[in-house]
Design an enzyme around this catalytic site. Structure first.
Site, PDB file in Angstrom:
ATOM      1  N   ASN A  14       0.865  -1.186   0.000  1.00 55.35           N
ATOM      2  CA  ASN A  14       0.000   0.000   0.000  1.00 55.35           C
ATOM      3  C   ASN A  14       0.899   1.233   0.000  1.00 55.35           C
ATOM      4  O   ASN A  14       1.499   1.572   1.011  1.00 55.35           O
ATOM      5  CB  ASN A  14      -0.879  -0.048   1.264  1.00 55.35           C
ATOM      6  CG  ASN A  14      -1.703   1.211   1.459  1.00 55.35           C
ATOM      7  OD1 ASN A  14      -1.804   2.051   0.565  1.00 55.35           O
ATOM      8  ND2 ASN A  14      -2.301   1.331   2.635  1.00 55.35           N
ATOM      9  N   TRP A  15       0.975   1.871  -1.157  1.00 52.76           N
ATOM     10  CA  TRP A  15       1.872   3.031  -1.275  1.00 52.76           C
ATOM     11  C   TRP A  15       1.291   4.298  -0.643  1.00 52.76           C
ATOM     12  O   TRP A  15       1.972   5.309  -0.550  1.00 52.76           O
ATOM     13  CB  TRP A  15       2.203   3.287  -2.755  1.00 52.76           C
ATOM     14  CG  TRP A  15       3.308   2.399  -3.276  1.00 52.76           C
ATOM     15  CD1 TRP A  15       3.743   1.212  -2.746  1.00 52.76           C
ATOM     16  CD2 TRP A  15       4.136   2.638  -4.431  1.00 52.76           C
ATOM     17  NE1 TRP A  15       4.775   0.700  -3.495  1.00 52.76           N
ATOM     18  CE2 TRP A  15       5.041   1.551  -4.533  1.00 52.76           C
ATOM     19  CE3 TRP A  15       4.187   3.657  -5.388  1.00 52.76           C
ATOM     20  CZ2 TRP A  15       5.997   1.472  -5.560  1.00 52.76           C
ATOM     21  CZ3 TRP A  15       5.134   3.565  -6.410  1.00 52.76           C
ATOM     22  CH2 TRP A  15       6.030   2.489  -6.487  1.00 52.76           C
ATOM     23  N   LYS A  16       0.009   4.244  -0.271  1.00 47.79           N
ATOM     24  CA  LYS A  16      -0.651   5.409   0.328  1.00 47.79           C
ATOM     25  C   LYS A  16      -0.453   6.635  -0.584  1.00 47.79           C
ATOM     26  O   LYS A  16      -0.453   6.500  -1.804  1.00 47.79           O
ATOM     27  CB  LYS A  16      -0.136   5.633   1.752  1.00 47.79           C
ATOM     28  CG  LYS A  16      -0.242   4.352   2.591  1.00 47.79           C
ATOM     29  CD  LYS A  16      -0.030   4.558   4.059  1.00 47.79           C
ATOM     30  CE  LYS A  16      -0.197   3.222   4.782  1.00 47.79           C
ATOM     31  NZ  LYS A  16      -0.113   3.333   6.233  1.00 47.79           N
ATOM     32  N   HIS A  98      -9.521   1.246   4.999  1.00 50.13           N
ATOM     33  CA  HIS A  98      -8.245   1.422   5.711  1.00 50.13           C
ATOM     34  C   HIS A  98      -8.472   2.377   6.881  1.00 50.13           C
ATOM     35  O   HIS A  98      -9.260   3.324   6.774  1.00 50.13           O
ATOM     36  CB  HIS A  98      -7.193   1.970   4.753  1.00 50.13           C
ATOM     37  CG  HIS A  98      -5.816   1.961   5.349  1.00 50.13           C
ATOM     38  ND1 HIS A  98      -5.402   2.909   6.237  1.00 50.13           N
ATOM     39  CD2 HIS A  98      -4.787   1.084   5.205  1.00 50.13           C
ATOM     40  CE1 HIS A  98      -4.158   2.626   6.612  1.00 50.13           C
ATOM     41  NE2 HIS A  98      -3.764   1.533   5.994  1.00 50.13           N
ATOM     42  N   GLU A 100      -6.844   4.772   7.896  1.00 51.74           N
ATOM     43  CA  GLU A 100      -6.618   6.184   7.553  1.00 51.74           C
ATOM     44  C   GLU A 100      -7.844   6.775   6.849  1.00 51.74           C
ATOM     45  O   GLU A 100      -8.143   7.959   7.013  1.00 51.74           O
ATOM     46  CB  GLU A 100      -5.339   6.303   6.707  1.00 51.74           C
ATOM     47  CG  GLU A 100      -4.091   6.085   7.568  1.00 51.74           C
ATOM     48  CD  GLU A 100      -2.885   5.539   6.837  1.00 51.74           C
ATOM     49  OE1 GLU A 100      -2.843   5.576   5.594  1.00 51.74           O
ATOM     50  OE2 GLU A 100      -1.968   5.039   7.538  1.00 51.74           O
ATOM     51  N   GLU A 168      -5.453  -4.932  10.730  1.00 51.06           N
ATOM     52  CA  GLU A 168      -4.466  -3.878  10.904  1.00 51.06           C
ATOM     53  C   GLU A 168      -4.749  -3.102  12.190  1.00 51.06           C
ATOM     54  O   GLU A 168      -5.569  -2.163  12.185  1.00 51.06           O
ATOM     55  CB  GLU A 168      -4.517  -2.901   9.728  1.00 51.06           C
ATOM     56  CG  GLU A 168      -4.153  -3.510   8.402  1.00 51.06           C
ATOM     57  CD  GLU A 168      -3.527  -2.480   7.481  1.00 51.06           C
ATOM     58  OE1 GLU A 168      -2.410  -2.721   7.003  1.00 51.06           O
ATOM     59  OE2 GLU A 168      -4.130  -1.417   7.265  1.00 51.06           O
ATOM     60  N   GLY A 174       2.516   2.212  10.812  1.00 46.02           N
ATOM     61  CA  GLY A 174       3.524   3.264  10.710  1.00 46.02           C
ATOM     62  C   GLY A 174       4.227   3.583  12.014  1.00 46.02           C
ATOM     63  O   GLY A 174       4.943   4.575  12.107  1.00 46.02           O
ATOM     64  N   SER A 207       3.374  -2.086  10.368  1.00 47.97           N
ATOM     65  CA  SER A 207       4.813  -2.130  10.650  1.00 47.97           C
ATOM     66  C   SER A 207       5.467  -3.456  10.268  1.00 47.97           C
ATOM     67  O   SER A 207       6.433  -3.885  10.908  1.00 47.97           O
ATOM     68  CB  SER A 207       5.088  -1.799  12.123  1.00 47.97           C
ATOM     69  OG  SER A 207       4.714  -0.453  12.396  1.00 47.97           O
ATOM     70  N   GLY A 228       2.792  -1.092   4.249  1.00 48.24           N
ATOM     71  CA  GLY A 228       2.819   0.308   3.874  1.00 48.24           C
ATOM     72  C   GLY A 228       4.238   0.755   3.542  1.00 48.24           C
ATOM     73  O   GLY A 228       4.747   0.529   2.439  1.00 48.24           O
ATOM     74  N   GLY A 229       4.892   1.380   4.507  1.00 52.30           N
ATOM     75  CA  GLY A 229       6.200   1.995   4.280  1.00 52.30           C
ATOM     76  C   GLY A 229       7.215   1.079   3.618  1.00 52.30           C
ATOM     77  O   GLY A 229       7.963   1.504   2.730  1.00 52.30           O
TER      78      GLY A 229
HETATM   79  P1  PGA Z   1       2.853   0.335   7.574  1.00 51.46           P
HETATM   80  O1  PGA Z   1       1.365   0.536   6.993  1.00 51.46           O
HETATM   81  O2  PGA Z   1       3.367  -0.958   7.000  1.00 51.46           O
HETATM   82  O3  PGA Z   1       3.613   1.535   7.080  1.00 51.46           O
HETATM   83  O4  PGA Z   1       2.730   0.266   9.054  1.00 51.46           O
HETATM   84  C1  PGA Z   1       0.495  -0.562   6.845  1.00 51.46           C
HETATM   85  C2  PGA Z   1      -0.827  -0.102   6.300  1.00 51.46           C
HETATM   86  O5  PGA Z   1      -1.306   0.972   6.703  1.00 51.46           O
HETATM   87  O6  PGA Z   1      -1.422  -0.779   5.449  1.00 51.46           O
END
Ligand code: PGA
Length: 247
Positions: A14-16, A98, A100, A168, A174, A207, A228-229
């Site tokens: 997930n590149w957000k 998600h 977010e 999640e 993050g 994470s 994500g990251g």
């Molecule tokens: P993260 O994000 O790996 O940067 O913690 C995961 C996500 O929000 O899908």
């Protein structure tokens, strides 16, 4: 259901709100390193990159997904993107609900369910995210919260071929903090027991990185990860995919 096939392993990136045209090089590098992975590999770039990434990854084993869609197929919804548009751009999946989106845009589980129906209508697999906040875990409400999200976010008709569930924990995203193996196993067992289809793919997110991926994939009931990251760089995401392949 004894004939249910085992869930398909899936590593989803997930590149957000990250990624410009120059970053397509990372996707190309990932495709070159993982020409025919036995596990499902998915990249969910920002919508602006989906069609260019589809061109860049044509012929590769990497699938593409959106990060959200509108519940309607089309219409007067300035700034929104429909599931059909994502499919038209080259996506096969879409992340929905998600944390977010739930936090920044006040998305409810009922809205997530409507979006999931729209995703199915466009032929997309929906990756439905759910998870507890730090306070909900601290007060012992984790299973109540994810149970309610599961029940309300998945409409009738969800099954292994059209839906993936991503657990999640909000506090793990993050943050560099992950739940213990026992905590992840408990939630995944709960989700497996309450999912509409026991063969549904259940992935963990929050994470995940090259250093902890093998330990997370060794946990009973974890079929992969939403990353994500660590999905932004081919080397990192490639290491996570490699850990999933041997898990
Ligand atoms: P993260 O994000 O790996 O940067 O913690 C995961 C996500 O929000 O899908």
């Amino acid at each position: 259901m004894p004939d249910t096939p085992p869930p398909r392993k899936l590593a989803a990136g997930n590149w957000k709100m990250n990624g410009l045209g120059a970053d397509l090089a990372e996707a190309r590098a990932l495709a070159a390193a993982h020409a025919a992975p036995e596990v499902g590999v998915l990249l969910c770039p920002p919508a602006t990159l989906i069609s260019r990434m589809a061109e860049a990854l044509a012929g590769s084993a990497i699938a593409l997904g959106g990060q959200d869609c509108h519940a309607a197929a089309k219409g007067a919804h300035t700034g929104d993107i429909s599931a059909h548009m994502l499919a038209d751009a080259g996506a096969s999946h879409v992340i929905l609900g998600h944390s977010e989106r739930r936090a920044d845009h006040g998305e409810t589980s009922a809205q997530v369910a409507a979006k999931l129906r729209a995703a199915w209508a466009a032929g997309l697999v929906g990756i439905v995210c759910l998870g507890e906040s730090e306070q909900e875990r601290a007060t012992g409400r984790t299973l109540d919260v994810v149970g309610a999200q599961l029940a309300q976010s998945l409409p009738e008709g969800a099954h292994a071929a059209n839906t993936v569930i991503a657990y999640e924990p909000v506090w793990a995203i993050g943050s560099g903090h992950t739940p213990s193996a026992g905590e992840i196993a408990e939630v995944h067992a709960f989700l497996r027991a309450h999912a509409p289809d026991p063969g549904i793919t259940l992935i963990y997110g929050g994470s995940v990185n090259p250093a902890n991926a093998a330990d997370i994939f060794a946990i009973e009931g974890v079929d992969g990860a939403l990353v994500g990251g660590a999905s932004l760089k081919a080397a990192d995401f490639g290491a996570i995919i490699a850990a999933l392949r041997v898990s």
